[in-house]
Design a protein around this motif. Structure first.
Motif, PDB file in Angstrom:
ATOM      1  N   VAL A  63       3.803  -7.458   8.923  1.00 58.83           N
ATOM      2  CA  VAL A  63       2.675  -6.728   8.347  1.00 58.83           C
ATOM      3  C   VAL A  63       2.810  -6.774   6.832  1.00 58.83           C
ATOM      4  O   VAL A  63       3.899  -6.547   6.286  1.00 58.83           O
ATOM      5  CB  VAL A  63       2.660  -5.265   8.839  1.00 58.83           C
ATOM      6  CG1 VAL A  63       1.524  -4.495   8.168  1.00 58.83           C
ATOM      7  CG2 VAL A  63       2.493  -5.223  10.352  1.00 58.83           C
ATOM      8  N   ALA A  64       1.733  -7.090   6.158  1.00 60.93           N
ATOM      9  CA  ALA A  64       1.763  -7.221   4.693  1.00 60.93           C
ATOM     10  C   ALA A  64       2.314  -5.956   4.043  1.00 60.93           C
ATOM     11  O   ALA A  64       1.886  -4.837   4.340  1.00 60.93           O
ATOM     12  CB  ALA A  64       0.347  -7.502   4.172  1.00 60.93           C
ATOM     13  N   GLY A  65       3.283  -6.148   3.170  1.00 66.20           N
ATOM     14  CA  GLY A  65       3.879  -5.035   2.456  1.00 66.20           C
ATOM     15  C   GLY A  65       4.960  -4.295   3.227  1.00 66.20           C
ATOM     16  O   GLY A  65       5.525  -3.323   2.713  1.00 66.20           O
ATOM     17  N   HIS A  66       5.247  -4.755   4.435  1.00 61.98           N
ATOM     18  CA  HIS A  66       6.258  -4.081   5.260  1.00 61.98           C
ATOM     19  C   HIS A  66       7.118  -5.157   5.932  1.00 61.98           C
ATOM     20  O   HIS A  66       6.846  -5.583   7.056  1.00 61.98           O
ATOM     21  CB  HIS A  66       5.590  -3.183   6.297  1.00 61.98           C
ATOM     22  CG  HIS A  66       4.762  -2.097   5.698  1.00 61.98           C
ATOM     23  ND1 HIS A  66       5.278  -0.862   5.363  1.00 61.98           N
ATOM     24  CD2 HIS A  66       3.446  -2.081   5.327  1.00 61.98           C
ATOM     25  CE1 HIS A  66       4.323  -0.113   4.835  1.00 61.98           C
ATOM     26  NE2 HIS A  66       3.209  -0.825   4.798  1.00 61.98           N
ATOM     27  N   GLU A  67       8.137  -5.582   5.217  1.00 64.88           N
ATOM     28  CA  GLU A  67       8.965  -6.696   5.661  1.00 64.88           C
ATOM     29  C   GLU A  67       9.735  -6.415   6.948  1.00 64.88           C
ATOM     30  O   GLU A  67      10.224  -7.341   7.604  1.00 64.88           O
ATOM     31  CB  GLU A  67       9.957  -7.068   4.554  1.00 64.88           C
ATOM     32  CG  GLU A  67       9.297  -7.611   3.288  1.00 64.88           C
ATOM     33  CD  GLU A  67       8.561  -8.920   3.547  1.00 64.88           C
ATOM     34  OE1 GLU A  67       9.219  -9.878   3.967  1.00 64.88           O
ATOM     35  OE2 GLU A  67       7.337  -8.949   3.347  1.00 64.88           O
ATOM     36  N   ASN A  68       9.860  -5.154   7.310  1.00 66.61           N
ATOM     37  CA  ASN A  68      10.656  -4.806   8.493  1.00 66.61           C
ATOM     38  C   ASN A  68       9.784  -4.499   9.723  1.00 66.61           C
ATOM     39  O   ASN A  68      10.294  -4.056  10.748  1.00 66.61           O
ATOM     40  CB  ASN A  68      11.553  -3.601   8.201  1.00 66.61           C
ATOM     41  CG  ASN A  68      10.754  -2.343   7.888  1.00 66.61           C
ATOM     42  OD1 ASN A  68       9.632  -2.420   7.389  1.00 66.61           O
ATOM     43  ND2 ASN A  68      11.335  -1.193   8.177  1.00 66.61           N
ATOM     44  N   ILE A  69       8.471  -4.725   9.621  1.00 63.39           N
ATOM     45  CA  ILE A  69       7.575  -4.445  10.750  1.00 63.39           C
ATOM     46  C   ILE A  69       6.916  -5.739  11.204  1.00 63.39           C
ATOM     47  O   ILE A  69       6.208  -6.402  10.429  1.00 63.39           O
ATOM     48  CB  ILE A  69       6.507  -3.402  10.376  1.00 63.39           C
ATOM     49  CG1 ILE A  69       7.174  -2.072  10.006  1.00 63.39           C
ATOM     50  CG2 ILE A  69       5.532  -3.199  11.540  1.00 63.39           C
ATOM     51  CD1 ILE A  69       6.195  -0.987   9.600  1.00 63.39           C
TER      52      ILE A  69
END
Length: 436
Positions: free
Chosen positions: A304-310
């Protein structure tokens, strides 16, 4: 499990979630798999459970047993309801209504999809979809009890609404269950009733497109139509089901807007899917705008854009118009797990783009008749049926399920009957009003 390992939370025990969990079994992580059910369900064969060909046990494998060799994994029963991306916490709801929190370092959202009624949720009361074992058993109850009720009625006119089955949606699921209901009527039940002929059953497949199975090559779609015609399925193209009531449906022509009423007590809905509600919570928490059907847009690496861990995988993700099929779920779940393993191990290429390998599409029409399309390969009829069977047995989870599924198929082919016709009334309230 080691306390200093990164925590990977997988939400969903379908194809994507199971393949992700299996890929992570040797990774230096602790894995939690959260699912609202206790089993991995082989959804492509739900319609066979609904029509008495297979039992629910043939297509459902307990998650704890299926993933027993994943020593770094624990399984939780519950439904994800909220997420705090700053605190890296997912809130899940137990079946008694209480909640509990699960911490994560990496999240793989593999929650799948549910039936979409395109804003007409009131249809669900009389037109169940087919995404869960509960759905399949509810549909079986409607189908079998309709034949039983018809047996008690003295005239064809009174029996007709009970023996009219309307399916909304001409994709693989709609075509498959239409063919199976008709086969049930003309083969399995043909000599088991005294007062009426089950062959009186009319199966009406309503589809808004110009041909059934539009995801297949037109030549295969045409062959499927000929098989449906031979079975006695009535196909209504260019129309949508626009109203569903207890004893009838209304269909509307896409072009002329002319309406038609069909008297029926059994309506089945296969016209589209949408993301599960939790996807909306994830979209809001991550600040992304949901795509069609509430799916979540992801980057080429499934993040998910802006959430490297999701990571979002399977039916709930939106990427390059990929189809909502099992192969996409399996491969995307595996890919997300590979990237997490690489990050944890400090290896390069932790942002590799997802590359989907199209293994083909298959659909069952009737006994000895199925379609299989893979690249330039297009099979139909008996060869398509063999290919379809081989693919489904290969991907069916668990050796026990494969053996019993093959045995059930063989029994039906040899004997003609269907042994899985017991009906359940579900919860106490449903048991008080068991008939459609």
């Amino acid at each position: 499990m080691a306390g200093d390992r990164p925590n990977v939370l997988i939400i969903g025990g379908g194809f994507a979630g199971v393949f992700a969990a299996r890929r992570l079994k040797r990774a230096n992580v602790s894995v939690t798999l959260l699912d609202r059910g206790t089993s991995h369900v082989f959804q492509p064969l739900l319609y066979q459970c609904a029509t008495g060909l297979l039992s629910e046990g043939d297509i459902a494998s307990p998650l704890r047993h299926l993933l027993r060799r994943c020593r770094n994994l624990r399984v939780f029963l519950g439904e994800a309801s909220d997420i705090d991306v700053a605190a890296k916490t997912v809130t899940a709801r137990r079946f008694d209504g209480s909640t509990f929190d699960i911490d994560y370092d990496y999240l793989i959202l593999a929650a799948g999809a549910r039936q979409s009624y395109h804003g007409n949720e009131q249809f669900e009361q009389f037109a169940p979809g087919m995404k869960t074992v509960d759905d399949a058993l509810a549909i079986r109850r409607k189908i079998i009890s309709s034949f039983e009720i018809a047996e008690t009625l003295p005239t064809p006119a009174l029996r007709k609404p009970w023996l009219t089955f309307v399916i909304s949606g001409g994709g693989p699921t709609g075509v498959e269950i239409a063919g199976q209901i008709r086969e049930l009527a003309i083969r399995a039940l043909s000599k088991e009733f005294d007062s009426m002929d089950p062959a009186e059953a009319q199966v009406i497949l309503v589809h808004g497109g110009e041909r059934v199975l539009e995801s297949f090559h037109p030549s295969l779609s045409g062959k499927a139509q000929k098989t449906l015609d031979k079975l006695g399925v009535t196909t209504v193209l260019g129309r949508h089901v626009t109203d569903v009531q207890r004893d009838h449906v209304i269909t509307t022509d896409k072009k002329t807007k002319a309406t038609e009423q069909i008297d029926t007590h059994t309506v089945l809905w296969t016209a589209g899917v949408e993301a599960v509600p939790f996807a909306g919570a994830v979209a809001e928490a991550t600040g992304v705008t949901p795509a069609r059907g509430g799916t979540i847009p992801v980057g080429p690496d499934l993040r998910v854009a802006g959430h490297e861990n999701i990571f979002v995988v399977g039916d709930v993700m939106s990427l390059d118009k990929l189809p909502g099929v099992a192969e996409v779920a399996m491969q995307s779940g595996h890919h997300a797990a590979v990237l997490i393993s690489r990050v944890v191990d400090g290896k390069a290429k932790a942002d590799s783009p997802f590359k989907y390998r199209d293994l083909g599409t298959a659909a069952y029409i009737s006994r000895y008749h199925a379609l299989l399309e893979s690249g330039p390969l297009r099979l139909s009829g008996f060869l398509g049926w063999l290919g379809w069977g081989g693919i489904h047995i290969f991907f069916l989870a668990g050796s026990r399920n494969r053996v019993w599924t093959l045995a059930s198929w063989a029994s039906t082919i040899i004997g003609g009957s269907r042994g899985e016709r017991a009906i359940t009334y579900g919860d106490p309230e449903t048991a008080r009003r068991p008939y459609p």
